[in-house]
Design a protein around this motif. Structure first.
Motif, PDB file in Angstrom:
ATOM      1  N   PRO A   1     -71.200 -55.970 -64.730  1.00 57.96           N
ATOM      2  CA  PRO A   1     -70.316 -55.512 -63.564  1.00 57.96           C
ATOM      3  C   PRO A   1     -71.276 -54.916 -62.416  1.00 57.96           C
ATOM      4  O   PRO A   1     -72.268 -54.488 -62.740  1.00 57.96           O
ATOM      5  N   ALA A   2     -70.631 -54.872 -60.986  1.00 60.56           N
ATOM      6  CA  ALA A   2     -71.502 -54.676 -59.949  1.00 60.56           C
ATOM      7  C   ALA A   2     -71.346 -53.044 -59.673  1.00 60.56           C
ATOM      8  O   ALA A   2     -70.874 -52.577 -58.529  1.00 60.56           O
ATOM      9  N   LEU A   3     -71.814 -52.429 -60.541  1.00 58.95           N
ATOM     10  CA  LEU A   3     -71.624 -50.875 -60.565  1.00 58.95           C
ATOM     11  C   LEU A   3     -73.195 -50.583 -60.074  1.00 58.95           C
ATOM     12  O   LEU A   3     -74.228 -51.149 -60.719  1.00 58.95           O
ATOM     13  N   ILE A   4     -73.148 -49.710 -58.954  1.00 58.16           N
ATOM     14  CA  ILE A   4     -74.510 -49.304 -58.416  1.00 58.16           C
ATOM     15  C   ILE A   4     -74.533 -47.632 -58.687  1.00 58.16           C
ATOM     16  O   ILE A   4     -73.621 -47.021 -58.604  1.00 58.16           O
ATOM     17  N   VAL A   5     -75.688 -47.293 -59.314  1.00 59.62           N
ATOM     18  CA  VAL A   5     -75.811 -45.991 -59.807  1.00 59.62           C
ATOM     19  C   VAL A   5     -76.989 -45.315 -59.022  1.00 59.62           C
ATOM     20  O   VAL A   5     -78.090 -46.236 -59.021  1.00 59.62           O
ATOM     21  N   SER A   6     -77.020 -44.124 -58.418  1.00 60.29           N
ATOM     22  CA  SER A   6     -78.117 -43.566 -57.890  1.00 60.29           C
ATOM     23  C   SER A   6     -78.072 -42.028 -58.190  1.00 60.29           C
ATOM     24  O   SER A   6     -77.065 -41.674 -58.490  1.00 60.29           O
ATOM     25  N   GLY A   7     -79.014 -41.502 -57.753  1.00 60.31           N
ATOM     26  CA  GLY A   7     -79.069 -40.034 -58.000  1.00 60.31           C
ATOM     27  C   GLY A   7     -80.358 -39.350 -57.377  1.00 60.31           C
ATOM     28  O   GLY A   7     -81.414 -39.740 -57.117  1.00 60.31           O
ATOM     29  N   GLU A   8     -79.984 -37.877 -56.837  1.00 58.77           N
ATOM     30  CA  GLU A   8     -81.173 -37.095 -56.310  1.00 58.77           C
ATOM     31  C   GLU A   8     -81.194 -35.684 -56.808  1.00 58.77           C
ATOM     32  O   GLU A   8     -80.145 -35.066 -57.429  1.00 58.77           O
ATOM     33  N   ARG A   9     -82.329 -35.300 -56.775  1.00 64.56           N
ATOM     34  CA  ARG A   9     -82.618 -33.866 -57.497  1.00 64.56           C
ATOM     35  C   ARG A   9     -82.150 -32.760 -56.059  1.00 64.56           C
ATOM     36  O   ARG A   9     -82.596 -33.117 -55.137  1.00 64.56           O
ATOM     37  N   LEU A  10     -81.367 -31.905 -56.323  1.00 73.47           N
ATOM     38  CA  LEU A  10     -80.874 -30.909 -55.407  1.00 73.47           C
ATOM     39  C   LEU A  10     -81.757 -29.534 -55.227  1.00 73.47           C
ATOM     40  O   LEU A  10     -81.639 -29.067 -54.511  1.00 73.47           O
ATOM     41  N   ASP A  11     -82.259 -29.240 -56.403  1.00 72.11           N
ATOM     42  CA  ASP A  11     -82.999 -27.894 -56.256  1.00 72.11           C
ATOM     43  C   ASP A  11     -84.445 -28.057 -55.953  1.00 72.11           C
ATOM     44  O   ASP A  11     -85.288 -27.220 -55.715  1.00 72.11           O
ATOM     45  N   ALA A  12     -84.983 -29.214 -55.626  1.00 75.29           N
ATOM     46  CA  ALA A  12     -86.376 -29.477 -55.145  1.00 75.29           C
ATOM     47  C   ALA A  12     -86.449 -30.996 -54.821  1.00 75.29           C
ATOM     48  O   ALA A  12     -85.843 -31.763 -55.122  1.00 75.29           O
ATOM     49  N   GLU A  13     -87.758 -30.978 -54.073  1.00 71.52           N
ATOM     50  CA  GLU A  13     -87.967 -32.600 -53.933  1.00 71.52           C
ATOM     51  C   GLU A  13     -88.508 -33.287 -54.738  1.00 71.52           C
ATOM     52  O   GLU A  13     -89.355 -32.742 -55.632  1.00 71.52           O
ATOM     53  N   ASP A  14     -87.860 -34.538 -54.962  1.00 71.62           N
ATOM     54  CA  ASP A  14     -88.382 -35.148 -56.356  1.00 71.62           C
ATOM     55  C   ASP A  14     -88.000 -36.736 -56.044  1.00 71.62           C
ATOM     56  O   ASP A  14     -87.205 -36.986 -54.973  1.00 71.62           O
ATOM     57  N   SER A  15     -88.880 -37.688 -56.814  1.00 70.41           N
ATOM     58  CA  SER A  15     -88.223 -38.844 -56.765  1.00 70.41           C
ATOM     59  C   SER A  15     -86.927 -38.978 -57.335  1.00 70.41           C
ATOM     60  O   SER A  15     -86.274 -38.604 -58.182  1.00 70.41           O
ATOM     61  N   PRO A  16     -86.300 -40.149 -56.595  1.00 75.93           N
ATOM     62  CA  PRO A  16     -84.891 -40.350 -57.102  1.00 75.93           C
ATOM     63  C   PRO A  16     -84.819 -40.772 -58.509  1.00 75.93           C
ATOM     64  O   PRO A  16     -85.812 -41.620 -59.102  1.00 75.93           O
ATOM     65  N   LEU A  17     -83.834 -40.939 -59.224  1.00 74.80           N
ATOM     66  CA  LEU A  17     -83.645 -41.488 -60.470  1.00 74.80           C
ATOM     67  C   LEU A  17     -83.652 -42.790 -60.503  1.00 74.80           C
ATOM     68  O   LEU A  17     -83.347 -43.527 -59.438  1.00 74.80           O
TER      69      LEU A  17
ATOM     70  N   LEU B   1     -84.250 -39.907 -65.167  1.00 71.94           N
ATOM     71  CA  LEU B   1     -84.549 -38.853 -64.268  1.00 71.94           C
ATOM     72  C   LEU B   1     -86.087 -38.311 -64.415  1.00 71.94           C
ATOM     73  O   LEU B   1     -86.561 -37.996 -65.743  1.00 71.94           O
ATOM     74  N   PRO B   2     -86.801 -38.254 -63.338  1.00 76.68           N
ATOM     75  CA  PRO B   2     -88.284 -38.090 -63.351  1.00 76.68           C
ATOM     76  C   PRO B   2     -88.408 -36.850 -63.911  1.00 76.68           C
ATOM     77  O   PRO B   2     -89.659 -36.449 -64.614  1.00 76.68           O
ATOM     78  N   THR B   3     -87.712 -35.883 -63.867  1.00 75.97           N
ATOM     79  CA  THR B   3     -87.977 -34.527 -64.290  1.00 75.97           C
ATOM     80  C   THR B   3     -86.904 -33.676 -64.625  1.00 75.97           C
ATOM     81  O   THR B   3     -85.559 -34.160 -64.365  1.00 75.97           O
ATOM     82  N   LEU B   4     -86.788 -32.312 -65.066  1.00 69.64           N
ATOM     83  CA  LEU B   4     -85.550 -31.845 -65.341  1.00 69.64           C
ATOM     84  C   LEU B   4     -85.553 -30.928 -63.873  1.00 69.64           C
ATOM     85  O   LEU B   4     -86.024 -31.109 -63.133  1.00 69.64           O
ATOM     86  N   GLY B   5     -84.179 -30.349 -64.224  1.00 71.35           N
ATOM     87  CA  GLY B   5     -83.537 -29.760 -62.887  1.00 71.35           C
ATOM     88  C   GLY B   5     -82.123 -30.257 -62.547  1.00 71.35           C
ATOM     89  O   GLY B   5     -81.367 -30.490 -63.651  1.00 71.35           O
ATOM     90  N   CYS B   6     -81.869 -29.875 -61.305  1.00 76.46           N
ATOM     91  CA  CYS B   6     -80.269 -30.120 -60.739  1.00 76.46           C
ATOM     92  C   CYS B   6     -80.218 -31.224 -60.326  1.00 76.46           C
ATOM     93  O   CYS B   6     -80.742 -31.653 -59.208  1.00 76.46           O
ATOM     94  N   TRP B   7     -79.459 -32.296 -60.910  1.00 80.21           N
ATOM     95  CA  TRP B   7     -79.357 -33.546 -60.284  1.00 80.21           C
ATOM     96  C   TRP B   7     -77.897 -34.048 -60.039  1.00 80.21           C
ATOM     97  O   TRP B   7     -76.776 -33.728 -60.655  1.00 80.21           O
ATOM     98  N   LYS B   8     -77.818 -34.598 -58.923  1.00 85.60           N
ATOM     99  CA  LYS B   8     -76.366 -35.272 -58.382  1.00 85.60           C
ATOM    100  C   LYS B   8     -76.513 -36.770 -58.652  1.00 85.60           C
ATOM    101  O   LYS B   8     -77.502 -37.304 -58.090  1.00 85.60           O
TER     102      LYS B   8
END
Length: 201
Positions: A137-153, A176-183
């Protein structure tokens, strides 16, 4: 001469009998007991154990500035047969166009960890999706950390998957590169869905 030789032997036997009797009745002060040979056991104090438990609970509790996605009222109910597949620990989130299953407390904890970060298998559902009709399926998944600057998932390519417990789904793996708050956001055809999770130890 023979009587003289018998006297020391008799004396030694008498002393031995007295010694055995004293051992049976009393214990010399220099003799160690079984407790003296017992290995020491390092048991943390109650205060230490409490502090450790509290630290672990705190690490798994989303901070106030992390708006984790939790059940809403009214709760989204997916179409049949998915509506019968929910569990007490998870809830459905999204719409008929695209939805996921999330933990009630908004926390992902104890995820597998390697040099790439923390990994999670993440299924997505859509009404009418059939896994063997669209195996990639043509599903695209992305993610960013909200509580700190970090590499995207980093998300894997989606694959069609099926199991009796979750039906037909689009399965992705996320690192996910690190622990924390992820969107995390998923896009599939005309649908887009975002949610926030707290990634804990």
């Amino acid at each position: 001469m023979q009587r003289w030789m018998l006297f020391p032997v008799t004396l030694i036997l008498a002393l031995l009998m007295v010694g055995c009797a004293s051992i049976g009745n009393t214990q010399p002060s220099n003799m160690k007991s079984l407790e003296d040979y017992r290995m020491p056991t390092d048991v943390p104090s109650a205060a230490y154990m409490t502090e450790t438990a509290e630290a672990e609970i705190a690490a798994r509790t989303p901070p106030k500035d992390c708006p984790v996605t939790v059940p809403r009222d009214p709760l989204f109910i997916p179409p049949p047969p998915y509506s019968k597949m929910s569990t007490e620990e998870y809830f459905w989130y999204g719409s008929n166009s695209l939805w996921v299953s999330l933990p009630q407390d908004g926390v992902w904890s104890g995820l597998p960890h390697d040099s790439h970060g923390y990994s999670q298998k993440l299924p997505w559902w859509r009404e009418g999706y059939v896994w063997d009709e669209e195996p990639e399926p043509a599903l695209i998944v992305s993610g960013e950390r909200l509580d700190a600057e970090d590499s995207p998932l980093v998300a894997s390519t989606a694959n069609g998957a099926y199991a009796d417990e979750f039906g037909s789904a689009m399965l992705t793996g996320v690192d996910l590169p690190t622990l924390g708050c992820w969107k995390i956001t998923g896009k599939y055809k005309d649908a887009e869905l975002s949610f926030v999770v707290w990634v804990a130890p």
